[in-house]
Design a protein around this motif. Structure first.
Motif, PDB file in Angstrom:
ATOM      1  N   LYS A  26       0.759  -1.375   0.005  1.00  0.00           N
ATOM      2  CA  LYS A  26      -0.516  -0.416   0.191  1.00  0.00           C
ATOM      3  C   LYS A  26       0.925   0.800  -0.011  1.00  0.00           C
ATOM      4  O   LYS A  26       0.541   1.849  -0.802  1.00  0.00           O
ATOM      5  N   ARG A  27       2.122   1.374   0.669  1.00  0.00           N
ATOM      6  CA  ARG A  27       3.238   2.164   0.617  1.00  0.00           C
ATOM      7  C   ARG A  27       3.463   2.670  -0.437  1.00  0.00           C
ATOM      8  O   ARG A  27       3.516   3.845  -0.878  1.00  0.00           O
ATOM      9  N   TYR A  28       3.846   1.282  -1.406  1.00  0.00           N
ATOM     10  CA  TYR A  28       4.828   1.517  -2.317  1.00  0.00           C
ATOM     11  C   TYR A  28       3.990   1.982  -4.131  1.00  0.00           C
ATOM     12  O   TYR A  28       3.961   3.335  -4.183  1.00  0.00           O
ATOM     13  N   ALA A  31       3.196   5.840  -3.422  1.00  0.00           N
ATOM     14  CA  ALA A  31       4.695   6.865  -3.101  1.00  0.00           C
ATOM     15  C   ALA A  31       4.822   8.044  -3.789  1.00  0.00           C
ATOM     16  O   ALA A  31       5.247   8.561  -3.485  1.00  0.00           O
ATOM     17  N   SER A 218       8.829  12.860   0.301  1.00  0.00           N
ATOM     18  CA  SER A 218       8.139  12.119   0.982  1.00  0.00           C
ATOM     19  C   SER A 218       7.829  11.024   0.107  1.00  0.00           C
ATOM     20  O   SER A 218       7.509   9.700   1.000  1.00  0.00           O
ATOM     21  N   ASP A 222       8.989   7.170   1.699  1.00  0.00           N
ATOM     22  CA  ASP A 222       8.159   6.045   1.435  1.00  0.00           C
ATOM     23  C   ASP A 222       8.412   4.137   1.073  1.00  0.00           C
ATOM     24  O   ASP A 222       8.959   3.458   1.204  1.00  0.00           O
ATOM     25  N   HIS A 225      11.359   3.237   3.353  1.00  0.00           N
ATOM     26  CA  HIS A 225      10.305   1.887   3.931  1.00  0.00           C
ATOM     27  C   HIS A 225      10.037   0.699   3.821  1.00  0.00           C
ATOM     28  O   HIS A 225      10.058   0.383   4.321  1.00  0.00           O
ATOM     29  N   VAL A 226       9.704   1.449   2.207  1.00  0.00           N
ATOM     30  CA  VAL A 226       9.010  -0.046   1.371  1.00  0.00           C
ATOM     31  C   VAL A 226      10.707  -1.311   1.684  1.00  0.00           C
ATOM     32  O   VAL A 226      10.645  -2.410   1.932  1.00  0.00           O
TER      33      VAL A 226
END
Length: 253
Positions: A26-28, A31, A218, A222, A225-226
């Protein structure tokens, strides 16, 4: 994680692999959301960004990127003992201010601002790695932090191409400067070219510079984080990195 890669006093926790992959996917997928919104506000199509740069800037983009990245690696590493890692929103705010300053003076100020912004981006990526328990001073972690910068950038809609980057691991000691020049710079140069073009929009250069830098920070946070989330999951849940990336592909298809 090897003992040399992991930071001390990082607790080991239990992982629900499927839930973790769902969250990372979801984050990916999201992004680039901020970047595409920025382009919408500026009224600029993705395909027109690089072509809008002056020819001499386009021709010198590779060398400018190499200089900015080499300086960023040195400055980011050297600053770790002096300046502590900042929260994601602070990093985005800092680069937004830098982008505003760079956008005021057109090409000249934008190019001058580039190495400073890339340094803050790299420090932000290092900070994310540390959040996941990885030591940014270790060669393999330093490699991963620079490799995150080889992702597509916030103004690209095709996220699938970045998964290849997430699959590859090595160490900065292997290749060193040559690796940065031959592998990372060709991927990063057009991405930074998009940034320069967006923040050089006539009349609103300062606002565009702030908005694009915020989008870039941002986005790379992201992706970091992934990247480090997958690394942590692979080691602590004892799952093959390839299995995890395949799981990401299925969730993104």
């Amino acid at each position: 994680m090897t003992q040399t890669e992991i930071l001390p006093d990082v607790p080991v926790r239990e992982f629900d692999v499927d839930a973790e992959l769902d969250a990372l996917a979801k984050r990916y997928s999201g992004a680039s959301g901020v970047g595409m919104k920025v382009l919408g506000v500026l009224g600029m199509p993705v395909s027109g960004l690089l072509k809008s740069l002056p020819n001499d800037v386009q021709d010198g983009l590779g060398s400018a990127t190499e200089v900015a990245l080499m300086q960023a690696v040195k400055w980011a590493d050297g600053s770790r003992g002096v300046i502590k890692d900042q929260p994601d929103w602070v990093n985005a705010s800092i680069t937004a201010a830098l982008g505003a300053a760079g956008g005021v003076g057109g090409v000249t100020s934008s190019l001058a601002e580039l190495p400073i912004t890339v340094t803050v981006l790299l420090r932000a990526i290092q900070g994310v790695g540390a959040q996941y328990g990885f030591d940014p001073s270790h060669e393999s972690v330093r490699f991963d932090c620079v490799r995150v910068l080889a992702a597509n950038g916030p103004f690209e809609e095709d996220r699938g191409a970045d998964l290849a980057m997430l699959e590859q691991r090595a160490g900065l000691a292997v290749g060193g400067t040559k690796w940065i020049t031959n592998v990372i710079v060709p991927r990063l140069a057009p991405v930074l070219g998009q940034k320069l073009a967006a923040q050089m929009v006539p009349v609103i250069g300062a606002a565009a510079g702030a908005a694009t830098n915020y989008a870039y920070t941002s986005y790379y946070q992201d992706i970091a984080h992934v990247h480090f989330g997958l690394r942590q999951l692979a080691v602590e849940a004892d799952v093959s990195p390839q299995v995890l990336v395949d799981g990401m592909r299925r969730r993104l298809s």
